[in-house]
Enzyme design. Structure first.
Site, short mmCIF file in Angstrom:
data_model
loop_
_atom_site.label_atom_id
_atom_site.label_comp_id
_atom_site.label_asym_id
_atom_site.label_seq_id
_atom_site.Cartn_x
_atom_site.Cartn_y
_atom_site.Cartn_z
N GLY A 1 7.09 2.02 -121.53
CA GLY A 1 6.54 0.99 -120.46
C GLY A 1 7.68 -0.10 -120.40
O GLY A 1 8.93 0.00 -120.51
N SER A 2 6.96 -1.18 -120.11
CA SER A 2 7.77 -2.34 -119.81
C SER A 2 8.69 -2.91 -120.72
O SER A 2 9.53 -3.85 -120.16
CB SER A 2 6.70 -3.48 -119.23
OG SER A 2 5.88 -3.01 -118.14
N ALA A 3 8.76 -2.43 -121.91
CA ALA A 3 9.49 -3.07 -122.99
C ALA A 3 11.20 -2.65 -122.46
O ALA A 3 11.94 -3.46 -123.07
CB ALA A 3 9.37 -2.25 -124.21
#
Length: 707
Positions: A388-390
């Site tokens: 995800g957004s990491a």
């Protein structure tokens, strides 16, 4: 007067044929040659051949030595060798089956041994080792088999007969069979353990008193791995095979070619396996002389052996235990809340971003079918997830390299992306919350739209809402190349076996470029990465662009005669795998965005839970929409939509000493930020255990990483 001479009488003709005379002549020649040869052997070379008859053969016998020890970064012994009394057997060249049979039957009077896992063949071999029983069996065979002249084939017939007519055996007989099996499996002039654990004082005394009656049996010592500071790190350290299991079958020929014996113990997982050549040591060597009757006439030890070298790890076991404890506690909380019924577990990695040294490696693996939870630190290198957004800081740095945005010009529209026959592609906050934003705000509020628009610019997209989008065919290659510079999507080279790359999604859909998937890749919702890759990536950002090779063994040292840790043989030097081609200004821009992820004041700031940590930290949360099977072992089971939570960060943000990565995959809801709970405690424990001083000017809402 005329004399008449009386004629000479005719000589009688020989009645012996010429051929017989010729035969006698050849016999005479052969006899002469034989006499000459005897004279040559006895008179001229008698001494030489007498010496040959009395000649001895020499062979070298090797013996096992204890493995090297393993220490943590503070010098605590994590793995040592515990000595045990043992009963051994050395098989001579002329050892017979009958003698081993007799020895086994005598030895069970004094000791008890495990007799589990005996096979029919083991029983048959034991029965046929008794010569009287073997003869009786042959008499029971069919006449056609009795006349078999090939000993190997005849023995197969005997074995088959005995297996069909096995008698009942007493417990002691079964123990004798187990002993005979070990003896029979030993190669000539090798020593094997008949019993190497649980040998009582009474057993040692009884065997010692009767050694002369049991050829080849002796008293000795053996060792086994012990964990004086607990076994919490065995998931990283790995295990060693037993003398019973011996060499693993999958690498048998390779081990034998390296001089191992079949019953040698070797590392079969993780550090024990990866550093086998270091830990195994050098075997003792004994020169054995055999007489002409194959009896041992002399034994001289030429090398007493050298215990294996020691491993000194980068991990502080006290901090490792803290990290493992918080991972376990938080995952149990998720289970209790009903959020983790279909989750794979929870995993965490801590790394020194300046060197690549691993500071902690922890994990909890969850079997969703049985509900069992076990420690699985190596899940960080052999499992991969959509993070995800990491990954968004890497996406922004790639776009800065590509030139589609700059440090001073990086504001973009925050309008959602509308593609035909596809749900609107947007961020987690409501449509219209932001009209536009710059790079640091996009990281702070975790804008998916911002990242997708970066991908569209990199791919020269031709976009009209609700119509098919056209992008360059190399868009996947381009984005993945930028990600790979930070270590995402490729093995990191960490010194542990079993590391995987992760998975890359397809670049096409129905024969055309998968444009929607390219957009998903930009914000971390397509390809999968390992947690070790995530730790390496965030370390690269933390140290201003140097991708460091992760490592867990700090140095290798000798073992002193008293068993203590000796001089250092080699030290692992930090290794730069790549310097990412971003300027310092570009990296500083992304670092500022990661600072605002924790310290921003916007209502959609994602990681404010960590802003109470002093000194301040920088990071990035991740939330990926994922799918998993209700029964992972059944590909036809129900497909469930889940959420994977992740986090990457570094601290202190101004001068990073630690970088961490956390993932809690496949949760059924995201009501609790389990990723942030783990991350916050990891930072806090590191601060307290390493005496990291507080920043007197620190504020939870400090606007700049350099403020």
């Amino acid at each position: 007067m005329k004399y008449i001479r009386t004629p000479k009488p005719k000589r009688a003709k020989s009645h012996i044929p010429f051929r017989l005379n010729l035969l006698f002549f050849f016999v005479f020649l052969l006899l002469a040659a034989l006499v000459g040869q005897l004279a040559y052997l006895q008179i001229l070379n008698g001494g030489k051949f007498a010496a040959e008859v009395n000649r001895t053969d020499q062979t070298t016998v090797t013996g096992a030595v204890p493995r090297g020890l393993i220490y943590d970064s503070q010098g605590r012994v994590l793995v040592e060798n515990k000595a045990n009394n043992a009963i051994t057997f050395t098989k001579s060249v002329n050892t017979t089956s009958q003698s081993m049979y007799d020895t086994a039957n005598r030895l069970v009077r004094y000791i008890t041994v495990d007799h589990d896992n005996l096979q029919k063949r083991d029983y048959a071999d034991y029965v046929l080792a008794d010569s009287k029983a073997a003869k009786a069996v042959v008499k029971e065979l069919p006449k056609s088999q009795q006349s078999e002249t090939d000993a190997t084939k005849l023995y197969k017939y005997e074995v088959a007969y005995v297996q069909k007519h096995l008698p009942d055996f007493s417990t002691k007989q079964k123990e004798a069979i187990a002993l005979y099996k070990i003896m029979n499996g030993a190669t000539q002039l090798t020593t094997v353990y008949l019993k190497n654990s649980g040998v009582t004082t009474q057993e040692s005394a009884a065997v010692g008193e009767n050694l002369t009656a049991m050829s080849g049996v002796n008293l000795g010592t053996d060792w086994e791995r012990a964990y004086p500071n607990g076994d919490s790190m065995t998931a990283i350290i790995g295990t060693v095979s037993s003398t019973k299991s011996g060499l693993p079958s999958d690498g048998l020929q390779s081990y034998l070619a390296q001089g191992y014996a079949r019953n040698d113990r070797v590392g079969i997982s993780y550090l024990e396996k990866g550093y086998e050549s270091i830990l195994k040591g050098a075997k003792s060597r004994t020169q054995v002389e055999l007489g002409n009757n194959n009896n041992i006439v002399k034994q001289v030890q030429t090398f007493k052996g050298q215990q294996g070298s020691n491993l000194n790890l980068t991990i502080d076991s006290a901090y490792q235990n803290k990290v493992q404890s918080i991972v376990k506690s938080v995952f149990n909380q998720a289970l209790s809340n009903g959020a983790a019924a279909h989750s794979d577990g929870a995993f965490a990695v801590a790394m020194n971003p300046q060197t690549g040294a691993i500071l902690a490696l922890a994990g909890e693996s969850h079997n969703v079918k049985t509900g069992k939870v076990t420690e699985d630190a190596l899940g960080a290198i052999n499992r991969s997830f959509a993070m995800g957004s990491a990954v968004k800081p890497a996406m922004v740095l790639g776009a800065l390299q590509d030139g589609v945005i700059t440090v001073n010009n990086n504001t973009q529209s925050d309008d959602p992306i509308y593609l035909p026959s596809t749900p609107v592609k947007k961020s987690v906050y409501p449509v219209g919350t932001f009209s536009s934003m710059n790079a640091t705000t996009a990281l702070e509020v975790s804008s998916n739209i911002y990242m997708m628009r970066l991908a569209m610019k990199e791919g020269n997209a031709k976009y009209v809402p609700k119509t098919s989008m056209v992008m360059d065919n190399n868009i996947f290659t381009k984005m993945r190349r930028y990600f790979s510079e930070f270590g995402l999507g490729q093995t990191t080279g960490v010194d542990l076996p079993g590391e995987v790359k992760g998975q890359t999604g397809s670049t096409t859909l129905n024969g055309s470029l998968a444009v929607g998937s390219a957009l998903d890749l930009s914000y971390g919702n397509y390809d999968t990465y390992t947690l070790m890759q995530m730790a390496q990536y965030v370390s690269t950002v933390a140290n201003n662009g140097y991708r460091m090779k992760p490592y867990i063994v700090k140095s290798i040292s000798q073992t002193l005669p008293d068993g203590s840790n000796g001089a250092t043989i080699s030290t692992t030097s930090p290794q730069v795998q790549l310097k990412v081609p971003n300027t310092q200004a570009q990296i500083d821009l992304v670092k500022q965005g990661m600072w605002e992820v924790v310290h921003g004041t916007n209502g959609w700031t994602t990681a404010t839970m960590l802003n109470t940590l002093n000194p301040g930290v920088a990071g990035k949360t991740g939330t990926a929409q994922t799918f998993t099977r209700s029964d992972p072992t059944n590909t036809n089971s129900e497909l469930l939509e889940t959420t994977t939570l992740s986090f990457v960060g570094f601290a202190p943000a101004k001068n990073p000493q630690i970088a961490i990565a956390v993932v809690v995959p496949n949760l059924s809801n995201e009501d609790v930020n389990y990723n942030e709970l783990i991350a916050k405690q990891m930072f806090a424990d590191y601060y307290s255990m390493n005496d990291v001083k507080k920043d007197s000017s620190y504020s939870a809402h400090q606007t700049s990483i350099n403020g």
